[in-house]
Write a protein that holds these residues in place. Structure first.
Motif, PDB file in Angstrom:
ATOM      1  N   ARG A   1       0.676  -1.274  -0.001  1.00 35.74           N
ATOM      2  CA  ARG A   1       0.019   0.165  -0.131  1.00 35.74           C
ATOM      3  C   ARG A   1       0.953   1.132   0.178  1.00 35.74           C
ATOM      4  O   ARG A   1       0.356   2.187  -0.594  1.00 35.74           O
ATOM      5  N   TRP A   2       1.917   1.154   0.932  1.00 32.06           N
ATOM      6  CA  TRP A   2       2.700   2.431   1.137  1.00 32.06           C
ATOM      7  C   TRP A   2       3.916   2.620   0.035  1.00 32.06           C
ATOM      8  O   TRP A   2       4.500   3.591   0.389  1.00 32.06           O
ATOM      9  N   LEU A   3       4.403   1.205  -0.103  1.00 32.51           N
ATOM     10  CA  LEU A   3       5.897   1.539  -0.762  1.00 32.51           C
ATOM     11  C   LEU A   3       5.945   0.969  -2.233  1.00 32.51           C
ATOM     12  O   LEU A   3       6.691   0.229  -2.728  1.00 32.51           O
ATOM     13  N   CYS A   4       4.569   0.991  -3.066  1.00 28.71           N
ATOM     14  CA  CYS A   4       4.348   0.662  -4.296  1.00 28.71           C
ATOM     15  C   CYS A   4       5.345   1.084  -5.301  1.00 28.71           C
ATOM     16  O   CYS A   4       5.912   0.475  -6.259  1.00 28.71           O
ATOM     17  N   TRP A   5       5.711   2.484  -5.086  1.00 25.65           N
ATOM     18  CA  TRP A   5       6.844   3.177  -6.069  1.00 25.65           C
ATOM     19  C   TRP A   5       8.274   2.336  -6.140  1.00 25.65           C
ATOM     20  O   TRP A   5       8.739   2.021  -7.002  1.00 25.65           O
ATOM     21  N   LEU A   6       8.340   1.707  -4.691  1.00 26.73           N
ATOM     22  CA  LEU A   6       9.737   0.880  -4.553  1.00 26.73           C
ATOM     23  C   LEU A   6       9.706  -0.295  -5.361  1.00 26.73           C
ATOM     24  O   LEU A   6      10.479  -0.824  -6.013  1.00 26.73           O
ATOM     25  N   TRP A   7       8.348  -1.139  -5.158  1.00 22.84           N
ATOM     26  CA  TRP A   7       8.490  -2.277  -5.662  1.00 22.84           C
ATOM     27  C   TRP A   7       8.356  -2.276  -7.110  1.00 22.84           C
ATOM     28  O   TRP A   7       8.741  -3.134  -7.810  1.00 22.84           O
ATOM     29  N   GLN A   8       7.612  -1.090  -7.749  1.00 16.13           N
ATOM     30  CA  GLN A   8       7.521  -1.225  -9.124  1.00 16.13           C
ATOM     31  C   GLN A   8       8.804  -0.749  -9.811  1.00 16.13           C
ATOM     32  O   GLN A   8       9.017  -1.081 -10.915  1.00 16.13           O
ATOM     33  N   ALA A   9       9.706  -0.019  -8.996  1.00 14.94           N
ATOM     34  CA  ALA A   9      10.785   0.198  -9.378  1.00 14.94           C
ATOM     35  C   ALA A   9      11.967  -0.941  -9.597  1.00 14.94           C
ATOM     36  O   ALA A   9      12.666  -0.886 -10.522  1.00 14.94           O
ATOM     37  N   ILE A  10      11.599  -1.990  -8.893  1.00 11.04           N
ATOM     38  CA  ILE A  10      12.426  -3.111  -8.914  1.00 11.04           C
ATOM     39  C   ILE A  10      11.997  -4.211  -9.763  1.00 11.04           C
ATOM     40  O   ILE A  10      12.042  -5.456  -9.619  1.00 11.04           O
ATOM     41  N   ASN A  11      10.392  -3.856  -9.946  1.00 10.25           N
ATOM     42  CA  ASN A  11       9.766  -4.978 -10.886  1.00 10.25           C
ATOM     43  C   ASN A  11       8.995  -5.952 -10.252  1.00 10.25           C
ATOM     44  O   ASN A  11       9.163  -7.245 -10.319  1.00 10.25           O
ATOM     45  N   PHE A  12       8.798  -5.735  -8.679  1.00  7.43           N
ATOM     46  CA  PHE A  12       8.357  -6.853  -7.879  1.00  7.43           C
ATOM     47  C   PHE A  12       7.122  -6.386  -7.107  1.00  7.43           C
ATOM     48  O   PHE A  12       7.193  -6.266  -6.070  1.00  7.43           O
ATOM     49  N   PRO A  13       5.848  -6.043  -7.731  1.00  8.36           N
ATOM     50  CA  PRO A  13       4.808  -5.493  -7.169  1.00  8.36           C
ATOM     51  C   PRO A  13       3.672  -6.640  -6.650  1.00  8.36           C
ATOM     52  O   PRO A  13       2.725  -6.264  -6.865  1.00  8.36           O
ATOM     53  N   TYR A  14       4.201  -7.267  -5.933  1.00 14.67           N
ATOM     54  CA  TYR A  14       3.455  -8.698  -5.749  1.00 14.67           C
ATOM     55  C   TYR A  14       3.463  -8.930  -4.052  1.00 14.67           C
ATOM     56  O   TYR A  14       2.724 -10.043  -3.685  1.00 14.67           O
ATOM     57  N   PHE A  15       3.587  -7.677  -3.287  1.00 19.59           N
ATOM     58  CA  PHE A  15       3.478  -8.138  -1.887  1.00 19.59           C
ATOM     59  C   PHE A  15       1.912  -8.310  -1.408  1.00 19.59           C
ATOM     60  O   PHE A  15       1.710  -8.974  -0.277  1.00 19.59           O
ATOM     61  N   HIS A  16       0.932  -7.597  -2.226  1.00 20.78           N
ATOM     62  CA  HIS A  16      -0.382  -7.866  -1.654  1.00 20.78           C
ATOM     63  C   HIS A  16      -0.821  -9.227  -2.064  1.00 20.78           C
ATOM     64  O   HIS A  16      -1.616  -9.915  -1.119  1.00 20.78           O
ATOM     65  N   SER A  17      -0.367 -10.128  -2.927  1.00 26.08           N
ATOM     66  CA  SER A  17      -0.546 -11.526  -3.220  1.00 26.08           C
ATOM     67  C   SER A  17      -0.202 -12.370  -2.037  1.00 26.08           C
ATOM     68  O   SER A  17      -0.399 -13.169  -1.742  1.00 26.08           O
TER      69      SER A  17
END
Length: 261
Positions: free
Chosen positions: A188-204
């Protein structure tokens, strides 16, 4: 103006990219990772007997299964209706759990019977359901805050219990919950970081980890429930297939002295 059933009409969008793996599934990994929750709801531990035949887990399986189905629908469509169904199904599942499992020793002084507590829970749930339409973006935060009350209740019960197995199960439950809520907040809060490293899967990850926490939470609640309502049955926590295995399925066994119904 888009329909409330339209794709991406929800007020919430998670970090995972939309329609990257399928033209009909908005968030592919968030949708598929809900299967463990549905599996848990379908295959949750068997009911423990209650005086006069009430079986508490059968009241929880259907709400849990609906919560899983509605959550899959939400992440598949990201629709406004899907968002509300996802959040309200969790609220209603918690209401059912509180209604049947909340210890009578902790009832408010004005509540004398379980039936009166049902009415209190029902009225509170109706008010909360109506309030959820006011600012849907806050619903998920409010629902997560309920966990702190559950942790507080668990802490109070552990203070009265000397069984090391119970303390171990509570510790493992809290560990999975802590990992789950960390994943949820990170997405929710660090999406920019996970998208920057191409790993936006923490909600899963949240879906899988919260299912693991529930796997330990339900037997623990059943243990305390039986201890209050049927102390003569002498509940005991066990692990399948063995205590020595690193990954186990916990369950409750009972010493049944005689049939009560």
């Amino acid at each position: 103006m888009p329909s409330i059933f339209s794709y991406q009409s929800a007020e919430v969008d998670w970090c995972e990219g939309n329609f990257e793996r399928s033209p009909v599934i908005a968030e592919y990994y968030n949708t598929s990772r809900i299967i463990p929750l549905c599996s848990f709801a379908r295959n949750s531990p068997q009911e423990t007997p209650r005086a006069c035949g009430r079986m508490e887990l059968c009241h929880l399986k259907v709400p849990l299964l609906l919560a899983g189905v509605f959550s899959m629908y939400f992440h598949m469509t990201l629709s406004y209706v899907g968002q509300l169904l996802d959040e309200l199904s969790i609220l209603w599942t918690l209401a059912v759990a509180y209604s049947f499992w909340y210890p009578q020793a902790y009832f408010p002084k004005c509540i004398k019977t379980r039936r009166h507590f049902f009415w209190l829970t029902g009225i509170t749930t109706i008010i909360s359901t109506l309030m959820s339409f006011v600012k849907p973006t806050l619903n998920a935060y409010a629902l997560n805050c309920i966990a702190f009350h559950l942790l507080y209740m668990t802490w109070r019960e552990l203070k009265k219990c000397n069984d090391k197995r119970v303390h171990r199960m509570a510790a493992v439950m809290v560990m999975w919950w802590a990992l789950a809520i960390t994943s949820w907040i990170s997405d929710r809060w660090l999406c920019w970081l996970w998208q920057a490293i191409n790993f936006p899967y923490f909600h899963s990850f949240w879906h899988v980890l919260i299912a693991m926490s529930l796997l330990y939470c339900c037997p623990l609640v059943i243990y305390f429930d039986v201890s209050y309502e049927m102390p003569s049955f002498k509940p005991k926590l066990e692990y399948w297939p063995s205590d020595s295995w690193p990954v186990v399925v916990p369950y409750v066994t009972l010493e049944e002295p005689h049939k009560q119904c």
